[in-house]
Design a protein around this motif. Sequence first.
Motif, PDB file in Angstrom:
ATOM      1  N   LEU A  30      66.023  57.891  29.656  1.00 47.33           N
ATOM      2  CA  LEU A  30      65.209  58.407  30.753  1.00 47.33           C
ATOM      3  C   LEU A  30      65.793  57.986  32.101  1.00 47.33           C
ATOM      4  O   LEU A  30      66.296  56.880  32.234  1.00 47.33           O
ATOM      5  CB  LEU A  30      63.789  57.862  30.658  1.00 47.33           C
ATOM      6  CG  LEU A  30      62.837  58.534  29.678  1.00 47.33           C
ATOM      7  CD1 LEU A  30      61.519  57.793  29.652  1.00 47.33           C
ATOM      8  CD2 LEU A  30      62.623  59.988  30.062  1.00 47.33           C
ATOM      9  N   PRO A  31      65.708  58.888  33.087  1.00 47.83           N
ATOM     10  CA  PRO A  31      66.193  58.486  34.403  1.00 47.83           C
ATOM     11  C   PRO A  31      65.270  57.419  35.000  1.00 47.83           C
ATOM     12  O   PRO A  31      64.150  57.234  34.532  1.00 47.83           O
ATOM     13  CB  PRO A  31      66.100  59.782  35.209  1.00 47.83           C
ATOM     14  CG  PRO A  31      65.077  60.603  34.508  1.00 47.83           C
ATOM     15  CD  PRO A  31      65.168  60.233  33.064  1.00 47.83           C
ATOM     16  N   GLY A  32      65.746  56.750  36.021  1.00 43.77           N
ATOM     17  CA  GLY A  32      64.907  55.730  36.650  1.00 43.77           C
ATOM     18  C   GLY A  32      65.381  54.360  36.225  1.00 43.77           C
ATOM     19  O   GLY A  32      66.077  54.199  35.232  1.00 43.77           O
ATOM     20  N   ASP A  33      64.996  53.395  36.987  1.00 45.46           N
ATOM     21  CA  ASP A  33      65.505  52.052  36.783  1.00 45.46           C
ATOM     22  C   ASP A  33      64.338  51.077  36.944  1.00 45.46           C
ATOM     23  O   ASP A  33      63.705  51.040  37.991  1.00 45.46           O
ATOM     24  CB  ASP A  33      66.586  51.806  37.839  1.00 45.46           C
ATOM     25  CG  ASP A  33      66.951  50.353  37.951  1.00 45.46           C
ATOM     26  OD1 ASP A  33      66.722  49.618  36.977  1.00 45.46           O
ATOM     27  OD2 ASP A  33      67.466  49.967  39.013  1.00 45.46           O
ATOM     28  N   ALA A  37      62.043  50.059  40.176  1.00 47.26           N
ATOM     29  CA  ALA A  37      60.617  50.347  40.087  1.00 47.26           C
ATOM     30  C   ALA A  37      59.813  49.092  40.404  1.00 47.26           C
ATOM     31  O   ALA A  37      58.862  49.121  41.163  1.00 47.26           O
ATOM     32  CB  ALA A  37      60.252  50.864  38.701  1.00 47.26           C
TER      33      ALA A  37
ATOM     34  N   ARG B  11      52.609  49.735  42.125  1.00 50.91           N
ATOM     35  CA  ARG B  11      53.381  49.220  43.192  1.00 50.91           C
ATOM     36  C   ARG B  11      53.868  50.292  44.099  1.00 50.91           C
ATOM     37  O   ARG B  11      54.870  50.158  44.746  1.00 50.91           O
ATOM     38  CB  ARG B  11      54.604  48.471  42.771  1.00 50.91           C
ATOM     39  CG  ARG B  11      55.182  48.608  41.583  1.00 50.91           C
ATOM     40  CD  ARG B  11      56.045  47.403  41.523  1.00 50.91           C
ATOM     41  NE  ARG B  11      55.238  46.338  41.033  1.00 50.91           N
ATOM     42  CZ  ARG B  11      54.831  46.353  39.825  1.00 50.91           C
ATOM     43  NH1 ARG B  11      55.086  47.313  39.040  1.00 50.91           N
ATOM     44  NH2 ARG B  11      54.130  45.367  39.412  1.00 50.91           N
ATOM     45  N   GLN B 423      60.330  61.283  39.117  1.00 51.40           N
ATOM     46  CA  GLN B 423      59.501  60.148  38.717  1.00 51.40           C
ATOM     47  C   GLN B 423      59.340  59.165  39.864  1.00 51.40           C
ATOM     48  O   GLN B 423      60.255  58.976  40.664  1.00 51.40           O
ATOM     49  CB  GLN B 423      60.140  59.414  37.555  1.00 51.40           C
ATOM     50  CG  GLN B 423      60.072  60.191  36.272  1.00 51.40           C
ATOM     51  CD  GLN B 423      60.616  59.387  35.142  1.00 51.40           C
ATOM     52  OE1 GLN B 423      60.424  58.186  35.079  1.00 51.40           O
ATOM     53  NE2 GLN B 423      61.314  60.053  34.250  1.00 51.40           N
ATOM     54  N   SER B 425      59.495  56.091  39.919  1.00 50.52           N
ATOM     55  CA  SER B 425      60.504  55.032  39.949  1.00 50.52           C
ATOM     56  C   SER B 425      61.843  55.524  40.491  1.00 50.52           C
ATOM     57  O   SER B 425      62.753  54.746  40.733  1.00 50.52           O
ATOM     58  CB  SER B 425      60.694  54.472  38.551  1.00 50.52           C
ATOM     59  OG  SER B 425      61.046  55.525  37.691  1.00 50.52           O
ATOM     60  N   GLN B 426      61.969  56.844  40.677  1.00 47.48           N
ATOM     61  CA  GLN B 426      63.241  57.357  41.198  1.00 47.48           C
ATOM     62  C   GLN B 426      63.246  57.434  42.717  1.00 47.48           C
ATOM     63  O   GLN B 426      64.207  57.912  43.307  1.00 47.48           O
ATOM     64  CB  GLN B 426      63.486  58.773  40.660  1.00 47.48           C
ATOM     65  CG  GLN B 426      63.938  58.822  39.227  1.00 47.48           C
ATOM     66  CD  GLN B 426      64.068  60.275  38.796  1.00 47.48           C
ATOM     67  OE1 GLN B 426      63.084  60.957  38.581  1.00 47.48           O
ATOM     68  NE2 GLN B 426      65.284  60.752  38.720  1.00 47.48           N
ATOM     69  N   THR B 429      66.151  55.452  44.395  1.00 46.51           N
ATOM     70  CA  THR B 429      67.467  55.994  44.078  1.00 46.51           C
ATOM     71  C   THR B 429      67.671  57.370  44.703  1.00 46.51           C
ATOM     72  O   THR B 429      68.769  57.708  45.127  1.00 46.51           O
ATOM     73  CB  THR B 429      67.680  56.076  42.547  1.00 46.51           C
ATOM     74  OG1 THR B 429      66.469  56.505  41.951  1.00 46.51           O
ATOM     75  CG2 THR B 429      68.081  54.747  41.974  1.00 46.51           C
TER      76      THR B 429
END
Lengths: 319, 538
Positions: A30-33, A37, B11, B423, B425-426, B429
Amino acid sequence: MRRYVIKRLAQAVGVLWAAYTVSFLVLNWLPGDPVTAMAGAGMDSGDVDPARLAALRHEYGFDKPVLVQYADYLGRAVRGDFGDSVATGRPVTSTLADALPQTLQLTSAALLLAVLLGGGLAVLATYTARRWLRQLLLSLPPLGVSVPTFWVGLLLVETFSFRLHWFPAFGNDGLKGLVLPALTLAVPTGAQVAQVLAKSLLTALDQAYAETARAKGADRWRVHLRHALRNASLPALTVVGLLVGQLIAGSVVVETVFSRDGLGRVTAAAVTAQDIPVVQGVVAFGALIFVTTNLVIDLVYPLLDPRIVVASGRRAALA
Amino acid sequence: MNALPAFRAPRWAPLAALLTTGVLLTACGSGDDPGSGSNRPKSGGTLTFAVGSDVGCVDPQQVGSNESIYSVRQTVDSLTDQDPSTGKIVPWLARSWDINADATEFTFHLRSGVTFSDGSQLTAQVVKDNFDAVPKLGALGVLAQGYLSGVKSTTAVDPLTVKVTFKEPNAQFLQATSTHSLGIESSPSVKKTPQQKCSDGVIGSGPFVLRQYVQNQSITLAKRTGYDWGSSLWSKKGEAYLDKLVFKVIPEAGVRAGSLQSGQVDAISSVGKANEAALGGGQVTLLRRANPGVAFGLGVNNSRPLLKDVKVRQAILAAIDRKQIADTVFPTGTQPATSVLAHTTPDYTDLSSDLAFDAAKAKSLLEAAGWKAGSDGIRAKDGKRLSLTISWFPNAATNQPALELVQQQLKAVGIDVVLKQRQVSQFATTLQGGDFDLVWSNVTRSDPDILRTSFSSRLANFYRLPATSLDTALSGQAATTDTAKREQLVDEVQKLIVQNAYNVPVVELQTQLAVSKKVHSLDFDSGSRIQLHDTWIG
């Protein structure tokens, strides 16, 4: 019988390993880190020091090659260590251990209600001689399966908490707080029990042995409960095994609607926060419960129907 | 929030939620509601407040989510406080302070006689311990670390005087000391690991003390007896009125609203438009305040070929009907953006005429830039369609409907928009990588320095602004303690950003709470969070 048990055990371990591996791969793909996050998803990311992020990544082992991470995780998971939550810093095992009793309480209450209500409905529907009543009762399970759990929950809260003030709308406190969430979770589950059991009861009642029993002078209740129900309960038992998985999944929704703590809430939060260690732990744990339940059911089958184990006798099954 | 909580990513709301200033937009339960019992404030009682989420942490220095700040904020005091109506910084734990001319040295003179709930004294050394530890908080303490970034040293000059020195001018630091993120904790608390502080809580000197924390369930606070060092903004001297505060975590918005209506809780947070009707009925007051900081809008990637043209950017600015979006999608009382800053931010300038909806102007700007309407209504130039993407993140339930309206409005002037969901969380980035045309975002902070963090080409420069006189103005406001001069520079900055359309402001994010009529003086602070010291039930 021993071969049967060993085979079932091996299958259980295989399922656990596969669940763990697939979830690991999906989460990594899955993308994202997770580190970005946890560092706040970046509204103010101008303030996040890249060196700090790198250090965190290192601390959590996210900088290692995927295969090494996998081996690390799996090795530790086998020993029951799922690492620390990225979001709270608490060990995953204690996070899950804290949430587990709440969810077990909820799911077992729901399962009990589902079996009682669903089973009762099926027995009544198949027993009654009144056509219209049978039709009515048999139309309930499809309804129960198709209404969204979320909606059922809100309806129950609205009626029994906000209007009648009988039960609290939220929280984990005591039996009173358990009634509405367990009932909500029991609706789809019980409906499935009812569907399967009613169908196999009807089939069973048409069988020759039922005729024989009747011919021998057994009354209707006796035929229904002693003979037909016993035979019809095997398929229903299989369904119960599957339902345990569904109950755990359903707890995400029910625990959210009723603001209960538990595995479902932990899961929802972990997914939102991309808290990979917790999600992994939840998957492994859910798989463990599912596999264990089905293992127990597999091992109970031979007791109900000895034909399932061809190789050896009943005593081995009990041993 | 319904199934999609308006701010569910723990968050993230945070992000969206740094500090602030402001004005109450509606009548708030300020102790003078007619016909609801006695008008005389009285002590005692328990306030039950339902929030939508729990981030799993009860350390004020680490939490960023409003839903957690509401409770943990009450356990710590800050060096200063910020007046929500004027933005002015006023005394709290610090009696007074001196700042040197280039805003690199901040000296605070502490109040004497302040104790933490473990009985230990507030001293300059304790403050130093706090500020020395904040940079080591790790990922969760990003907000607090940001306020202290560039710090050279903190020294205890004498037992009640502490001096913080920065490498560069840092005018925002004074406001930062008023935030919960730099709330002062006792030295033993500071020495714990960030994880311990998160799960066990901290010892503060605040008007309430943490009694019990059950993750995902509740946070219980009790009144600190003998408390006598409240913010100079509070109306009651000494201890708080309420004996106990119970924060219940209720994720489902409908259940929160019903629990308030049926009297199971006294106040709820995160009230969306969908819940407003259910809360009508007379026994509930809705409290609203715009979050200060950068308004919700479209962050522009100023380096994209199409968006390098100022006429195209200005056309987007003029093509958006902000009022329609605010009225259709957002809770009642939400205001259209009238600057890049929300009106509750100190030094905000009203630029509503620059942000007026004018489709004809948008079309003529595009014509002038050589974009001609094609057969499908979408404009093109040299065979290239005027098509842009808006990246967005599902951190608020209002995002998608708001952007669908933006999409329609831009289409009406010939701009094709593709909405690209990513997302949460992206977020970082996406900004870092620059792979976006426009991005839907906001930042809550009650100091105009947030403009420097967001738009200076000398910092992260996520929006790829060219180096211009904007940078000079941004650095200038960070380096002056002369309030008039700072105001004039911040004014210039807002005009430069809006008139060049470096950013497309759309609406001001609004915090909306609902409280029972029996609750009085539940007031917003400058960050659109709450202070409960003056709150009473009667």
